[in-house]
Design an enzyme around this catalytic site. Structure first.
Site, PDB file in Angstrom:
ATOM      1  N   SER A  95       5.862  -6.746  34.628  1.00  0.00           N
ATOM      2  CA  SER A  95       6.917  -6.406  35.575  1.00  0.00           C
ATOM      3  C   SER A  95       8.143  -5.854  34.850  1.00  0.00           C
ATOM      4  O   SER A  95       8.036  -4.906  34.091  1.00  0.00           O
ATOM      5  CB  SER A  95       7.250  -7.647  36.424  1.00  0.00           C
ATOM      6  OG  SER A  95       8.044  -7.331  37.528  1.00  0.00           O
ATOM      7  N   ASP A 217       0.050  -4.779  45.799  1.00  0.00           N
ATOM      8  CA  ASP A 217       1.177  -5.456  45.152  1.00  0.00           C
ATOM      9  C   ASP A 217       2.398  -5.323  46.059  1.00  0.00           C
ATOM     10  O   ASP A 217       2.862  -4.211  46.327  1.00  0.00           O
ATOM     11  CB  ASP A 217       1.438  -4.812  43.784  1.00  0.00           C
ATOM     12  CG  ASP A 217       2.550  -5.488  42.985  1.00  0.00           C
ATOM     13  OD1 ASP A 217       3.377  -6.194  43.581  1.00  0.00           O
ATOM     14  OD2 ASP A 217       2.601  -5.287  41.762  1.00  0.00           O
ATOM     15  N   HIS A 246       1.435  -9.380  42.586  1.00  0.00           N
ATOM     16  CA  HIS A 246       2.339  -8.907  41.540  1.00  0.00           C
ATOM     17  C   HIS A 246       2.167  -9.658  40.225  1.00  0.00           C
ATOM     18  O   HIS A 246       2.700  -9.237  39.209  1.00  0.00           O
ATOM     19  CB  HIS A 246       3.787  -9.035  42.026  1.00  0.00           C
ATOM     20  CG  HIS A 246       4.782  -8.362  41.136  1.00  0.00           C
ATOM     21  ND1 HIS A 246       4.758  -7.007  40.865  1.00  0.00           N
ATOM     22  CD2 HIS A 246       5.833  -8.867  40.426  1.00  0.00           C
ATOM     23  CE1 HIS A 246       5.743  -6.696  40.041  1.00  0.00           C
ATOM     24  NE2 HIS A 246       6.415  -7.807  39.756  1.00  0.00           N
TER      25      HIS A 246
END
Length: 270
Positions: A95, A217, A246
């Protein structure tokens, strides 16, 4: 142990010629890599750490000004590598830490042989000719929910982000690491991440990037992975995985860990 190592709870596991640095995303800590680490330690030197502000770090060390931009995290990453005398590594960033890794690689491309990006996004807000997945009003509602009742927000956000229900082990794990963060720090970090726009720096990245993305996601639409591939200044490759959520390395390890291992061992330039 040095000051930086101690502040970020740095752990060094395994041994080998190749150093792999595992960097976690928002709301988690280094434990998010628990399914990957056992597959690496026999043949690699593995470095794990906690981003400042994560639950296991000392909240007194969190500088709200320093971490109001992603550059603060990039400087931390470089400081960890310097203190550990790392001269070359593969960075696996989840991320926001994938984008942080790119930023760090712009300053010190010699330190990174490649950056493997899991669920990465340079911008979460929609814009003209860009689909990031969120409108400003949606983000304001998210921030207000965090501000007004953090516990309730975690209970709603965790299953949405992970892609499961509250009974799943992955959702419970993500909820645990979210609850470990001091609420005001969590809000500040979320605002920094979700309001960031790192699109202009992509062309400055010179190290190879492997872009791994879940097919579904909540936080990062699949089209974002193609945007990264198109706009990075370096060689890159995209793989959309059949995972959901995610945090696929936590929620779908059977799918994601083999993909990660393949990309760790595979070089685009070969």
């Amino acid at each position: 142990m040095g000051i930086v190592e101690e502040a970020h709870n740095v752990r060094i596991l395994g041994s080998g010629d190749q150093t792999i640095v595992l960097a976690h995303g928002f709301g988690t800590d280094q434990s998010v890599w628990k399914h990957l680490v056992p597959h690496l330690v026999d043949d690699h030197r593995v470095i794990l750490f906690d981003n400042m502000g994560a639950g296991p770090t000392n909240p007194d060390y969190f500088d709200f000004d320093r971490y109001s931009s992603l550059e603060g995290y990039a400087y931390d990453l470089l400081a960890i590598l310097e203190e550990l005398r790392v001269t070359s590594c593969i960075l696996v960033g989840h991320s926001v830490s994938a984008i942080v890794g790119m930023l760090a690689s712009i300053n010190r491309p010699d330190l990174f042989t490649k950056v493997i990006c899991v669920s990465a996004s340079p911008r979460y807000l929609n814009d003209v000719d860009y689909f990031g997945g969120f409108e400003q009003e949606e983000l304001e509602q998210l921030f207000e929910a965090m501000r007004s009742n953090y516990k309730a927000w975690v209970s709603g956000f965790a299953p949405l982000a992970v892609g499961g229900d509250m009974d799943s082990v992955a959702v419970q794990e993500f909820s645990r690491t979210l609850f470990n963060i001091r609420p005001d720090i969590a809000l500040s970090v979320a605002q920094t991440i979700f309001q960031s726009d790192m699109r202009e720096m992509l062309g400055l990245v010179s190290v190879p990037c492997h872009i791994l993305q879940s097919s579904k996601d909540l936080a990062v639409p699949v089209v974002v992975s193609e945007y990264l591939h198109k706009h990075l200044g370096s060689d890159s490759i995209v793989e959309v995985m059949s995972s959901d959520g995610h945090l696929p390395q936590l929620s779908c390890p059977d799918i994601v860990i083999p993909v990660l291992l393949r990309h760790i061992r595979f070089n685009i330039l070969d």
